[in-house]
Motif scaffolding. Structure first.
Motif, PDB file in Angstrom:
ATOM      1  N   PHE A  71       3.702  -2.131   9.692  1.00  0.00           N
ATOM      2  CA  PHE A  71       2.739  -2.204   9.904  1.00  0.00           C
ATOM      3  C   PHE A  71       3.099  -3.168  11.193  1.00  0.00           C
ATOM      4  O   PHE A  71       3.552  -4.453  10.847  1.00  0.00           O
ATOM      5  N   ALA A 118       4.884  -2.569   4.286  1.00  0.00           N
ATOM      6  CA  ALA A 118       4.068  -3.076   3.679  1.00  0.00           C
ATOM      7  C   ALA A 118       4.423  -1.640   1.757  1.00  0.00           C
ATOM      8  O   ALA A 118       4.965  -2.347   0.534  1.00  0.00           O
ATOM      9  N   SER A 138      -1.273  -7.980  -7.088  1.00  0.00           N
ATOM     10  CA  SER A 138      -1.964  -7.811  -5.769  1.00  0.00           C
ATOM     11  C   SER A 138      -1.191  -7.157  -4.845  1.00  0.00           C
ATOM     12  O   SER A 138      -0.289  -8.516  -4.492  1.00  0.00           O
ATOM     13  N   GLY A 139      -1.003  -6.593  -3.738  1.00  0.00           N
ATOM     14  CA  GLY A 139      -0.602  -6.795  -2.199  1.00  0.00           C
ATOM     15  C   GLY A 139       0.795  -6.466  -2.715  1.00  0.00           C
ATOM     16  O   GLY A 139       1.730  -6.526  -1.274  1.00  0.00           O
ATOM     17  N   SER A 140       1.353  -5.174  -3.399  1.00  0.00           N
ATOM     18  CA  SER A 140       2.385  -4.783  -3.948  1.00  0.00           C
ATOM     19  C   SER A 140       3.035  -4.133  -2.811  1.00  0.00           C
ATOM     20  O   SER A 140       4.306  -3.343  -3.232  1.00  0.00           O
ATOM     21  N   GLY A 141       1.647  -3.599  -2.235  1.00  0.00           N
ATOM     22  CA  GLY A 141       2.758  -2.142  -1.993  1.00  0.00           C
ATOM     23  C   GLY A 141       1.808  -0.355  -3.016  1.00  0.00           C
ATOM     24  O   GLY A 141       1.906  -0.105  -1.950  1.00  0.00           O
ATOM     25  N   LYS A 142       1.369  -0.467  -3.896  1.00  0.00           N
ATOM     26  CA  LYS A 142       1.167   0.323  -4.995  1.00  0.00           C
ATOM     27  C   LYS A 142       0.523   1.078  -4.151  1.00  0.00           C
ATOM     28  O   LYS A 142       0.215   2.518  -4.181  1.00  0.00           O
ATOM     29  N   SER A 143      -0.788   0.482  -3.559  1.00  0.00           N
ATOM     30  CA  SER A 143      -2.265   1.856  -3.254  1.00  0.00           C
ATOM     31  C   SER A 143      -1.217   2.568  -2.149  1.00  0.00           C
ATOM     32  O   SER A 143      -1.351   3.534  -1.529  1.00  0.00           O
ATOM     33  N   MET A 144      -0.478   1.872  -0.677  1.00  0.00           N
ATOM     34  CA  MET A 144       0.413   2.139   0.317  1.00  0.00           C
ATOM     35  C   MET A 144       0.941   3.027  -0.318  1.00  0.00           C
ATOM     36  O   MET A 144       0.725   3.954   0.765  1.00  0.00           O
ATOM     37  N   HIS A 198      -3.191  -2.594 -12.704  1.00  0.00           N
ATOM     38  CA  HIS A 198      -2.626  -4.332 -13.499  1.00  0.00           C
ATOM     39  C   HIS A 198      -2.978  -3.826 -14.510  1.00  0.00           C
ATOM     40  O   HIS A 198      -1.935  -4.973 -15.056  1.00  0.00           O
TER      41      HIS A 198
HETATM   42  N1  LIG Z   1      -4.248  -1.839   7.605  1.00  0.00           N
HETATM   43  C1  LIG Z   1      -3.476  -2.671   7.412  1.00  0.00           C
HETATM   44  N2  LIG Z   1      -2.478  -3.551   8.212  1.00  0.00           N
HETATM   45  C2  LIG Z   1      -1.887  -4.298   7.946  1.00  0.00           C
HETATM   46  N3  LIG Z   1      -1.329  -4.307   6.447  1.00  0.00           N
HETATM   47  C3  LIG Z   1      -1.913  -3.756   5.917  1.00  0.00           C
HETATM   48  C4  LIG Z   1      -3.270  -3.413   6.421  1.00  0.00           C
HETATM   49  N4  LIG Z   1      -3.348  -2.499   4.729  1.00  0.00           N
HETATM   50  C5  LIG Z   1      -2.750  -2.905   4.328  1.00  0.00           C
HETATM   51  N5  LIG Z   1      -1.854  -4.092   4.303  1.00  0.00           N
HETATM   52  C6  LIG Z   1      -0.551  -4.386   3.467  1.00  0.00           C
HETATM   53  O1  LIG Z   1      -0.070  -3.940   2.935  1.00  0.00           O
HETATM   54  C7  LIG Z   1       0.019  -4.689   1.290  1.00  0.00           C
HETATM   55  C8  LIG Z   1      -0.020  -3.390   0.328  1.00  0.00           C
HETATM   56  O2  LIG Z   1      -1.186  -2.935  -0.193  1.00  0.00           O
HETATM   57  P1  LIG Z   1      -1.875  -2.525  -0.518  1.00  0.00           P
HETATM   58  O3  LIG Z   1      -2.828  -2.223  -0.698  1.00  0.00           O
HETATM   59  O4  LIG Z   1      -0.438  -0.816  -1.273  1.00  0.00           O
HETATM   60  O5  LIG Z   1      -0.951  -3.200  -1.899  1.00  0.00           O
HETATM   61  P2  LIG Z   1      -1.441  -3.142  -3.722  1.00  0.00           P
HETATM   62  O6  LIG Z   1      -0.213  -3.198  -4.348  1.00  0.00           O
HETATM   63  O7  LIG Z   1      -2.157  -1.739  -4.046  1.00  0.00           O
HETATM   64  O8  LIG Z   1      -2.194  -4.249  -4.224  1.00  0.00           O
HETATM   65  P3  LIG Z   1      -3.744  -4.187  -5.207  1.00  0.00           P
HETATM   66  O9  LIG Z   1      -3.402  -4.574  -6.804  1.00  0.00           O
HETATM   67  O10 LIG Z   1      -4.559  -5.443  -4.695  1.00  0.00           O
HETATM   68  O11 LIG Z   1      -4.742  -3.213  -5.058  1.00  0.00           O
HETATM   69  C9  LIG Z   1      -0.529  -5.796   1.841  1.00  0.00           C
HETATM   70  O12 LIG Z   1      -0.289  -6.798   1.953  1.00  0.00           O
HETATM   71  C10 LIG Z   1      -1.807  -5.359   2.834  1.00  0.00           C
HETATM   72  O13 LIG Z   1      -2.088  -6.524   3.094  1.00  0.00           O
END
Ligand SMILES: Nc1ncnc2c1ncn2[C@@H]1O[C@H](COP(=O)(O)OP(=O)(O)OP(=O)(O)O)[C@@H](O)[C@H]1O
Ligand SMILES: [Mg+2]
Length: 317
Positions: A11, A16, A36-42, A205
């Protein structure tokens, strides 16, 4: 078979996901863990072609021999209909409150396989039985608010199975559930993967659930894979300082009380910095308890499945 190479989701300045590579053989059960925020969902969303519009996705994703990078929306829709399905953390949000759950599961079968409503409902019934819903005939006609959270998650699993995916991505499938229900849903996902020879990407988690459901673990921090390996090995003999910290921070019921005094849970010191503030070298530099001069600036090498400068220098992380 799914091959992910150097997949990045960016982004603007913020990465991410950075250069994730992963091989998912048929029937593999792989856990993805990380704060949280490590990028798993992305990462999961990118595998489905569902990263947000604002994201730039680069790298390669090969599904059964077909390269998906640069694929059209039509190709992605076909991939989601036939190869990869995903279930999300919050079952209520993923179900339409006005549609009977039987029709929700029947719909993709009518669209993608051209089945009549009755034939599709018959298949939905078989899926409800397969996912262990009690009174499956009666369930078909119920609305989402009439069934429990665990049953809703089973409906969503049935929906994900409807088109016989080769890979099921389960993003925090048990987080919203009570411990007992979570355990049974974890067992169901494991059984389905084994019975159907369906690969499972289990994002969670909950390290206990990951330990039960998977044979391999991928540990993510700051959008990067920092360690991977057989589940037993990663959980019992972690190599990367981040994995060690994550495991030490794991809540253990017996660790909560000592001498009648409630002890604080161990946590990894500090929080994940904003993505654009992460160091260009090892993303964990700055929070890592052991650091070499090169850690922050230079990308670490892979040493026995862990990505770490200290291990490369022969040090025990
Ligand atoms: N639309 C967006 N614009 C900018 N950054 C984004 C956007 N969506 C997600 N991010 C960033 O991408 C990073 C990874 O997010 P992700 O949702 O993959 O984390 P996660 O590991 O799934 O966390 P969680 O355990 O909380 O679900 C985060 O830092 C988030 O802020
Ligand atoms: Mg997530």
């Amino acid at each position: 078979m799914i091959e992910v190479s150097n997949l990045s989701v960016t982004f603007g300045q913020a990465q991410a996901v950075r250069d994730a590579s992963l091989t998912i053989p048929p029937g593999a059960r792989i856990g993805i863990v990380g704060e949280s925020g490590s990028g798993k969902s992305m990462l999961g969303l990118a595998l489905m072609g569902m990263a947000p519009d604002a994201a730039q996705v680069t790298g390669s994703l090969i599904v059964d021999g077909a390269e998906m990078s640069g694929a059209s929306e039509r190709d992605w829709r076909r991939l989601r209909a036939r190869h990869i399905a995903m279930i999300f953390q919050e079952p209520m949000a993923a179900l339409n409150p006005l549609v009977r759950v039987g029709d929700t599961v029947a719909e993709p079968l009518r669209i993608h396989e051209g089945l009549s409503r009755d034939a599709a409902l018959d298949r939905a019934l078989a899926l409800f039985k397969e996912v262990g819903l009690p009174n499956p005939e009666a369930r078909l006609r119920q609305f989402p608010h009439e069934i429990s959270g665990g049953q809703r998650q089973r409906v969503l699993i049935a929906l994900a199975l409807a088109c016989n995916p080769g890979l099921l991505i389960a993003d925090e499938p048990t987080t919203a559930l009570d411990a007992n229900v979570a355990l049974r849903v974890t067992e169901l996902l494991t059984d389905l993967s084994v019975r159907r020879q369906m690969s499972l990407l289990f994002i969670s988690h909950d390290l206990a659930a990951v330990a039960r459901a998977t044979t391999e673990i991928v540990v993510m921090y700051g959008g990067t894979v920092v360690e991977r390996g057989p589940t037993d090995q990663v959980l019992n003999a972690p190599r990367h300082p981040y994995t060690k910290g994550l495991l030490a921070a794991r809540p253990r019921p017996e660790g909560l009380r000592q001498g009648g005094v409630r002890r604080r849970l161990p946590t990894i010191p500090g929080t994940v910095p904003p993505l654009e503030k992460l160091p260009p070298g090892c993303r964990f530099a700055g929070r890592c308890p052991v650091e070499l001069p090169q850690c922050a600036a230079t990308r670490p090498p892979v040493v026995d499945n862990a990505v770490c400068h200290l291990l490369a220098e022969g040090g025990a992380a």
